[in-house]
Structure formats: C-alpha cells, structure tokens
Design a protein around this motif. Structure first.
Motif, PDB file in Angstrom:
ATOM      1  N   ALA A   1       3.476   8.721   8.463  1.00 22.98           N
ATOM      2  CA  ALA A   1       3.410   7.797   9.604  1.00 22.98           C
ATOM      3  C   ALA A   1       2.607   6.566   9.214  1.00 22.98           C
ATOM      4  N   GLU A   2       2.910   5.461   9.898  1.00 24.82           N
ATOM      5  CA  GLU A   2       2.140   4.238   9.760  1.00 24.82           C
ATOM      6  C   GLU A   2       1.948   3.647  11.141  1.00 24.82           C
ATOM      7  N   TRP A   3       0.689   3.365  11.487  1.00 28.52           N
ATOM      8  CA  TRP A   3       0.365   2.792  12.784  1.00 28.52           C
ATOM      9  C   TRP A   3      -0.093   1.356  12.600  1.00 28.52           C
ATOM     10  N   SER A   4       0.351   0.487  13.470  1.00 27.56           N
ATOM     11  CA  SER A   4      -0.133  -0.888  13.503  1.00 27.56           C
ATOM     12  C   SER A   4      -1.113  -1.031  14.659  1.00 27.56           C
ATOM     13  N   LEU A   5      -2.296  -1.553  14.382  1.00 29.15           N
ATOM     14  CA  LEU A   5      -3.325  -1.758  15.394  1.00 29.15           C
ATOM     15  C   LEU A   5      -3.528  -3.252  15.616  1.00 29.15           C
ATOM     16  N   ASP A   6      -3.580  -3.650  16.862  1.00 24.43           N
ATOM     17  CA  ASP A   6      -3.841  -5.051  17.212  1.00 24.43           C
ATOM     18  C   ASP A   6      -2.908  -6.008  16.470  1.00 24.43           C
TER      19      ASP A   6
ATOM     20  N   LEU B   1       0.830  -1.203   0.000  1.00 23.33           N
ATOM     21  CA  LEU B   1       0.000   0.000   0.000  1.00 23.33           C
ATOM     22  C   LEU B   1       0.863   1.252   0.000  1.00 23.33           C
ATOM     23  N   ALA B   2       1.953   1.244   0.768  1.00 27.75           N
ATOM     24  CA  ALA B   2       2.849   2.395   0.796  1.00 27.75           C
ATOM     25  C   ALA B   2       3.401   2.699  -0.595  1.00 27.75           C
ATOM     26  N   ARG B   3       3.742   1.666  -1.329  1.00 32.55           N
ATOM     27  CA  ARG B   3       4.263   1.864  -2.685  1.00 32.55           C
ATOM     28  C   ARG B   3       3.214   2.513  -3.582  1.00 32.55           C
TER      29      ARG B   3
ATOM     30  N   ILE C   1      -3.102   1.912  10.010  1.00 28.74           N
ATOM     31  CA  ILE C   1      -3.512   3.244   9.556  1.00 28.74           C
ATOM     32  C   ILE C   1      -2.297   3.936   8.965  1.00 28.74           C
ATOM     33  N   LEU C   2      -2.461   4.467   7.777  1.00 32.52           N
ATOM     34  CA  LEU C   2      -1.383   5.151   7.061  1.00 32.52           C
ATOM     35  C   LEU C   2      -1.733   6.632   6.940  1.00 32.52           C
TER      36      LEU C   2
END
Length: 209
Positions: A186-191, A173-175, A200-201
């Motif tokens: 920023a990129e957040w990892s949840l659970d 997805l970042a690409r 969440i990006l």
C-alpha cells in the motif's frame, strides 16, 4: 561519512527543542496514527523504530501493545527517549550499519528518517531493513514527496543545523524498495494539496515457502 556526522551533530544540538516540537504531533495527525496502528496490528512480533528521535512513535506503538524498541543516530535523542520511556529499549545506531541480528524483528518503522540518507545510500539502508526482518515482515516508510534536496541550516528552537532533506517521488522510492526484495502492499498520500506533501509506504518481505 560527512552526512552522518552532520546529521548526528545537528540532532544532538536540537534534541530538546525537537522533542518539544513533536510532543503532541500525533494528536494532530489522525492518518499517521492510523498508519502506526495498522503497523502494530500487522507486524506479528517485535518491531524497531529506526530513526526514533525522542521516541514518540516508539512509545505510541508500545501503547498499542507492540513489543517496540528504537534506534537513533543521535545520542542526545536516545537519551531523551530513554528518559521519556524508561520501560522501552533505545540504542544509538545507524540504519546504514544496522546492528541487529538477521531475521530478528517482525516490523521496521522508518518514519521520516530515510529523508536524511543520500540516494546512493538508500539501497544500503533498505538492505539492512530486509536483512533484519523475518519472513513476512513489514516495512513502513514515511517520507516527504517531491524532487531535489534541501539543506536545512536552522532548526527547532532556532538552533544551527546542517542536514540534507531529500525529497523523493513515490515511483523512485517504490523502485528502490522492490529492488531490495520487498513487495509493496500500500501507499498512502498525506496532505496532497501541500506543495511538499508526505507519503507512507507499506511493504513486506516474502513468506517462507
């Protein structure tokens, strides 16, 4: 497109059950609330919730003082959003044919809505997000982390559905987001302990030179 018709019909069918299911979702998700709060604070101007469903995220953004509106593929979902939040604007529309003027918003939120868009259509949606954002505009995407696609045939309230849920790796997805002209902030990892985790990006368009 078949996937668009299937997604629209499926969410029309489950709209009321889905609205009940997510009615208190944010109360149980402090990190999601934090992401939305950050989005509202960082987007300097009007924001649009693309794939807004019954408007729970749109309403929360408005409660934070954001000038928020919503767009969803499902007319039934839009009807529920309008009833729940009559002071806000909601329209029926698709992220692959986003009917907003160029450079018209300061923020685009796509919370767990891009998950129904096939891989080859993701650049189309991201291109529209880039087009409608002002210079320095903020894009926030919530999505399921994983690999492959799952066909969901039964949904909220036991109603029949036919929607594909596309799991994606953060690098992929970042690409796509970078290719569309964004800089990732920023990129957040949840659970992350969950077999199918969430992320969440946060990404931004370039400022005017």
């Amino acid at each position: 497109m078949t996937w668009l018709a299937d997604t629209r019909a499926s969410y029309d069918t489950v709209a009321e059950s889905y609205a009940d299911f997510v009615s208190d979702a944010l109360e149980k998700q402090p990190y999601m609330r934090a992401a939305l709060t950050l989005f509202a604070a960082q987007a300097d101007g009007p924001v649009v919730d693309v794939g807004c469903g019954p408007g729970q995220f749109t309403g929360f953004l408005a409660s934070l003082g954001a000038e928020a509106s919503g767009i969803d593929l499902s007319p039934a979902m839009v009807g529920l959003a309008r009833s729940a939040h009559p002071q806000l604007r909601f329209e029926v529309g698709s992220m692959t044919e986003l009917a907003l003027p160029d450079a018209s918003v300061a923020g685009v939120l796509a919370f767990w809505s891009l998950i129904h868009v096939p891989d080859d259509e993701v650049p189309v949606a991201l291109g529209h997000f880039r087009r409608v954002l002002r210079p320095g505009g903020l894009l926030v995407i919530g999505y399921h982390v994983g690999a492959g696609t799952r066909l969901k045939t039964e949904g909220y309230g036991g109603h029949p559905m036919r929607v594909h849920i596309h799991l994606r790796q953060p690098w992929w997805l970042a690409r796509q987001v970078r290719k569309a002209g964004f800089t990732i902030e920023a990129e957040w990892s949840l659970d992350p302990e969950n077999p199918v985790s969430q992320a969440i990006l946060f990404a931004r368009t370039a400022e005017e030179s």
